[in-house]
Motif scaffolding. Sequence first.
Motif, PDB file in Angstrom:
ATOM      1  N   MET A   1       0.836  -1.192   0.000  1.00  0.00           N
ATOM      2  CA  MET A   1       0.000   0.000   0.000  1.00  0.00           C
ATOM      3  C   MET A   1       0.879   1.254   0.000  1.00  0.00           C
ATOM      4  O   MET A   1       1.751   1.400   0.857  1.00  0.00           O
ATOM      5  N   LYS A   2       0.675   2.131  -0.963  1.00  0.00           N
ATOM      6  CA  LYS A   2       1.507   3.315  -1.092  1.00  0.00           C
ATOM      7  C   LYS A   2       0.981   4.468  -0.238  1.00  0.00           C
ATOM      8  O   LYS A   2      -0.199   4.530   0.098  1.00  0.00           O
ATOM      9  N   THR A   3       1.896   5.377   0.084  1.00  0.00           N
ATOM     10  CA  THR A   3       1.545   6.548   0.888  1.00  0.00           C
ATOM     11  C   THR A   3       1.552   7.791   0.006  1.00  0.00           C
ATOM     12  O   THR A   3       2.545   8.091  -0.662  1.00  0.00           O
ATOM     13  N   HIS A   4       0.440   8.499   0.011  1.00  0.00           N
ATOM     14  CA  HIS A   4       0.264   9.707  -0.800  1.00  0.00           C
ATOM     15  C   HIS A   4       0.080  10.882   0.153  1.00  0.00           C
ATOM     16  O   HIS A   4      -0.855  10.919   0.945  1.00  0.00           O
ATOM     17  N   LEU A   5       0.984  11.863   0.089  1.00  0.00           N
ATOM     18  CA  LEU A   5       0.904  13.072   0.907  1.00  0.00           C
ATOM     19  C   LEU A   5       0.352  14.204   0.060  1.00  0.00           C
ATOM     20  O   LEU A   5       0.861  14.488  -1.023  1.00  0.00           O
ATOM     21  N   ILE A   6      -0.692  14.860   0.573  1.00  0.00           N
ATOM     22  CA  ILE A   6      -1.319  15.969  -0.150  1.00  0.00           C
ATOM     23  C   ILE A   6      -1.272  17.218   0.723  1.00  0.00           C
ATOM     24  O   ILE A   6      -1.845  17.244   1.822  1.00  0.00           O
ATOM     25  N   PHE A   7      -0.577  18.242   0.255  1.00  0.00           N
ATOM     26  CA  PHE A   7      -0.579  19.547   0.910  1.00  0.00           C
ATOM     27  C   PHE A   7      -1.677  20.392   0.284  1.00  0.00           C
ATOM     28  O   PHE A   7      -1.737  20.526  -0.947  1.00  0.00           O
ATOM     29  N   ILE A   8      -2.513  20.995   1.094  1.00  0.00           N
ATOM     30  CA  ILE A   8      -3.569  21.880   0.582  1.00  0.00           C
ATOM     31  C   ILE A   8      -3.416  23.244   1.231  1.00  0.00           C
ATOM     32  O   ILE A   8      -3.637  23.406   2.435  1.00  0.00           O
ATOM     33  N   GLY A   9      -2.992  24.237   0.436  1.00  0.00           N
ATOM     34  CA  GLY A   9      -2.760  25.581   0.946  1.00  0.00           C
ATOM     35  C   GLY A   9      -1.494  26.171   0.360  1.00  0.00           C
ATOM     36  O   GLY A   9      -0.483  25.492   0.237  1.00  0.00           O
ATOM     37  N   ASN A  10      -1.555  27.452   0.002  1.00  0.00           N
ATOM     38  CA  ASN A  10      -0.418  28.114  -0.641  1.00  0.00           C
ATOM     39  C   ASN A  10       0.829  28.136   0.237  1.00  0.00           C
ATOM     40  O   ASN A  10       1.953  28.073  -0.253  1.00  0.00           O
ATOM     41  N   LYS A  11       0.636  28.232   1.560  1.00  0.00           N
ATOM     42  CA  LYS A  11       1.776  28.409   2.452  1.00  0.00           C
ATOM     43  C   LYS A  11       2.741  27.231   2.416  1.00  0.00           C
ATOM     44  O   LYS A  11       3.920  27.377   2.710  1.00  0.00           O
ATOM     45  N   PHE A  12       2.257  26.052   2.055  1.00  0.00           N
ATOM     46  CA  PHE A  12       3.125  24.879   2.048  1.00  0.00           C
ATOM     47  C   PHE A  12       4.072  24.880   0.835  1.00  0.00           C
ATOM     48  O   PHE A  12       5.070  24.185   0.821  1.00  0.00           O
ATOM     49  N   THR A  13       3.732  25.690  -0.158  1.00  0.00           N
ATOM     50  CA  THR A  13       4.628  25.882  -1.304  1.00  0.00           C
ATOM     51  C   THR A  13       5.579  27.033  -1.055  1.00  0.00           C
ATOM     52  O   THR A  13       6.775  26.942  -1.360  1.00  0.00           O
ATOM     53  N   TYR A  14       5.068  28.121  -0.461  1.00  0.00           N
ATOM     54  CA  TYR A  14       5.843  29.354  -0.353  1.00  0.00           C
ATOM     55  C   TYR A  14       6.523  29.543   0.993  1.00  0.00           C
ATOM     56  O   TYR A  14       7.172  30.572   1.208  1.00  0.00           O
ATOM     57  N   ASN A  15       6.380  28.586   1.899  1.00  0.00           N
ATOM     58  CA  ASN A  15       7.077  28.646   3.189  1.00  0.00           C
ATOM     59  C   ASN A  15       7.892  27.361   3.347  1.00  0.00           C
ATOM     60  O   ASN A  15       7.473  26.423   4.038  1.00  0.00           O
ATOM     61  N   PRO A  16       9.065  27.290   2.713  1.00  0.00           N
ATOM     62  CA  PRO A  16       9.858  26.050   2.739  1.00  0.00           C
ATOM     63  C   PRO A  16      10.201  25.537   4.138  1.00  0.00           C
ATOM     64  O   PRO A  16      10.130  24.330   4.370  1.00  0.00           O
ATOM     65  N   PRO A  17      10.571  26.391   5.123  1.00  0.00           N
ATOM     66  CA  PRO A  17      10.881  25.836   6.446  1.00  0.00           C
ATOM     67  C   PRO A  17       9.692  25.109   7.078  1.00  0.00           C
ATOM     68  O   PRO A  17       9.867  24.067   7.724  1.00  0.00           O
ATOM     69  N   LEU A  18       8.471  25.629   6.895  1.00  0.00           N
ATOM     70  CA  LEU A  18       7.278  24.961   7.412  1.00  0.00           C
ATOM     71  C   LEU A  18       7.072  23.624   6.717  1.00  0.00           C
ATOM     72  O   LEU A  18       6.838  22.591   7.370  1.00  0.00           O
ATOM     73  N   LYS A  19       7.191  23.624   5.403  1.00  0.00           N
ATOM     74  CA  LYS A  19       7.026  22.389   4.634  1.00  0.00           C
ATOM     75  C   LYS A  19       8.069  21.350   5.046  1.00  0.00           C
ATOM     76  O   LYS A  19       7.747  20.164   5.222  1.00  0.00           O
ATOM     77  N   GLU A  20       9.313  21.775   5.216  1.00  0.00           N
ATOM     78  CA  GLU A  20      10.382  20.833   5.561  1.00  0.00           C
ATOM     79  C   GLU A  20      10.190  20.253   6.952  1.00  0.00           C
ATOM     80  O   GLU A  20      10.491  19.082   7.199  1.00  0.00           O
ATOM     81  N   TYR A  21       9.677  21.056   7.889  1.00  0.00           N
ATOM     82  CA  TYR A  21       9.379  20.557   9.237  1.00  0.00           C
ATOM     83  C   TYR A  21       8.309  19.469   9.180  1.00  0.00           C
ATOM     84  O   TYR A  21       8.432  18.411   9.803  1.00  0.00           O
ATOM     85  N   ALA A  56      -8.240   5.085  -4.195  1.00  0.00           N
ATOM     86  CA  ALA A  56      -7.054   4.438  -4.756  1.00  0.00           C
ATOM     87  C   ALA A  56      -6.493   3.340  -3.860  1.00  0.00           C
ATOM     88  O   ALA A  56      -5.455   2.769  -4.160  1.00  0.00           O
ATOM     89  N   ALA A  57      -7.181   3.044  -2.759  1.00  0.00           N
ATOM     90  CA  ALA A  57      -6.722   2.005  -1.817  1.00  0.00           C
ATOM     91  C   ALA A  57      -5.301   2.282  -1.350  1.00  0.00           C
ATOM     92  O   ALA A  57      -4.460   1.399  -1.303  1.00  0.00           O
ATOM     93  N   ASN A  58      -5.039   3.534  -1.015  1.00  0.00           N
ATOM     94  CA  ASN A  58      -3.724   3.950  -0.538  1.00  0.00           C
ATOM     95  C   ASN A  58      -3.807   4.453   0.897  1.00  0.00           C
ATOM     96  O   ASN A  58      -4.899   4.573   1.470  1.00  0.00           O
ATOM     97  N   ARG A  59      -2.660   4.763   1.448  1.00  0.00           N
ATOM     98  CA  ARG A  59      -2.573   5.511   2.697  1.00  0.00           C
ATOM     99  C   ARG A  59      -2.422   6.978   2.300  1.00  0.00           C
ATOM    100  O   ARG A  59      -1.480   7.335   1.590  1.00  0.00           O
ATOM    101  N   VAL A  60      -3.339   7.819   2.753  1.00  0.00           N
ATOM    102  CA  VAL A  60      -3.365   9.219   2.342  1.00  0.00           C
ATOM    103  C   VAL A  60      -3.190  10.107   3.567  1.00  0.00           C
ATOM    104  O   VAL A  60      -3.875   9.935   4.580  1.00  0.00           O
ATOM    105  N   VAL A  61      -2.257  11.037   3.474  1.00  0.00           N
ATOM    106  CA  VAL A  61      -2.082  12.056   4.509  1.00  0.00           C
ATOM    107  C   VAL A  61      -2.405  13.402   3.869  1.00  0.00           C
ATOM    108  O   VAL A  61      -1.812  13.780   2.860  1.00  0.00           O
ATOM    109  N   ILE A  62      -3.377  14.107   4.448  1.00  0.00           N
ATOM    110  CA  ILE A  62      -3.754  15.432   3.956  1.00  0.00           C
ATOM    111  C   ILE A  62      -3.328  16.453   5.000  1.00  0.00           C
ATOM    112  O   ILE A  62      -3.747  16.380   6.156  1.00  0.00           O
ATOM    113  N   VAL A  63      -2.460  17.377   4.592  1.00  0.00           N
ATOM    114  CA  VAL A  63      -2.024  18.450   5.479  1.00  0.00           C
ATOM    115  C   VAL A  63      -2.632  19.740   4.970  1.00  0.00           C
ATOM    116  O   VAL A  63      -2.426  20.119   3.810  1.00  0.00           O
TER     117      VAL A  63
END
Length: 362
Positions: A1-21, A56-63
Amino acid sequence: MKTHLIFIGNKFTYNPPLKEYILRSLEADLAFIDMISFLKDGDTSLFLYLEEALNAANRVVIVTTKQNFSTIGKVICTATNDNQILRDGMLIPQKASLFEERSYLLEYNGSFVNVLQMDEGEKMPEILLHNSEIKAVAHIFEEERETLVNILTPIAQTYEVHFDFVQKVEGWLRLDIYSKKYGDITKFMEASKKLLPKKFIASSNIIEYVIDKLYHSGKKVSFAESCTGGLLAYYFTKQNGASKILEGSLVTYSNALKENWLAVDHTILEENGAVSAAVVEEMSDGALNVSDADYALAISGIAGDAGGTDEKPVGTVYIGVRSQTQHIEKHLHFFGDRNYVQHQSALMAIKMLLLLDKETFF
């Protein structure tokens, strides 16, 4: 089973330190993330995208953000024929099987979905979706990938594990080891170490490993950096315990400071140029002399994206590593943009330190 991470929100693209944390926290818990997606605030394709992910029968993480947290819950409820209810001050789908502050988990159509709310300056909420595989990491030096496959495959079959390689820099392979319920990773690691005694390090974090080895041997290290601009020091100081073993780092970007802070001979600079084996040899010697360290690492190069010549093109880097009794210098040529050259240089310096004193580090 694959893991799919989904970021929803502009800040996760434009704030790299937050995204990296967030990524560091998730990778520590989930081991491997197969796919990462970014959706902007107000993306009109949100419903269709989440519906496809849920089926998709996956493991999904939505941030997502506080602003979007309840909206995401509504979209999930629409896709799963559910309703939102209020639990501990959060509006979450009724079918959520687990929930903590700013985090909930639900199962739908073979998929497991963990929704996390995260904003600037907040502590990461509890991750409720956990990795079903056991994983370990090792590092192997000075061995070819094909040779290692031949050596390690029979051991992996014996102990029912599987593995994969990623090259950090030339001569340094990261080994990721996975096991289902009945595999024995510990015995695989022990057998591998016996076959590769001075080449195999079992550790998920190589810098933490170096810090621990230096601390328990009562030794310290110092750095003299030019083109990496302190990156090597950052690699160490971002880890707990660095103060126990790191004397410090001198970022001597100019020739004047190479002379004044590290006592690099003016004639050697004039005759060889700042990017040369002779200069990094003197830089490492200077770093050792001005500190109470047992090892010194020195880096000088042309990271780019301009400044190269026919004789010394962009990507030319010299690294010197020294102990109280020996020193080595290497002339290297890395490819990539400025930041990638800097990171490759810092990693190569760490590799050279490990191989300089195998009795301490292996």
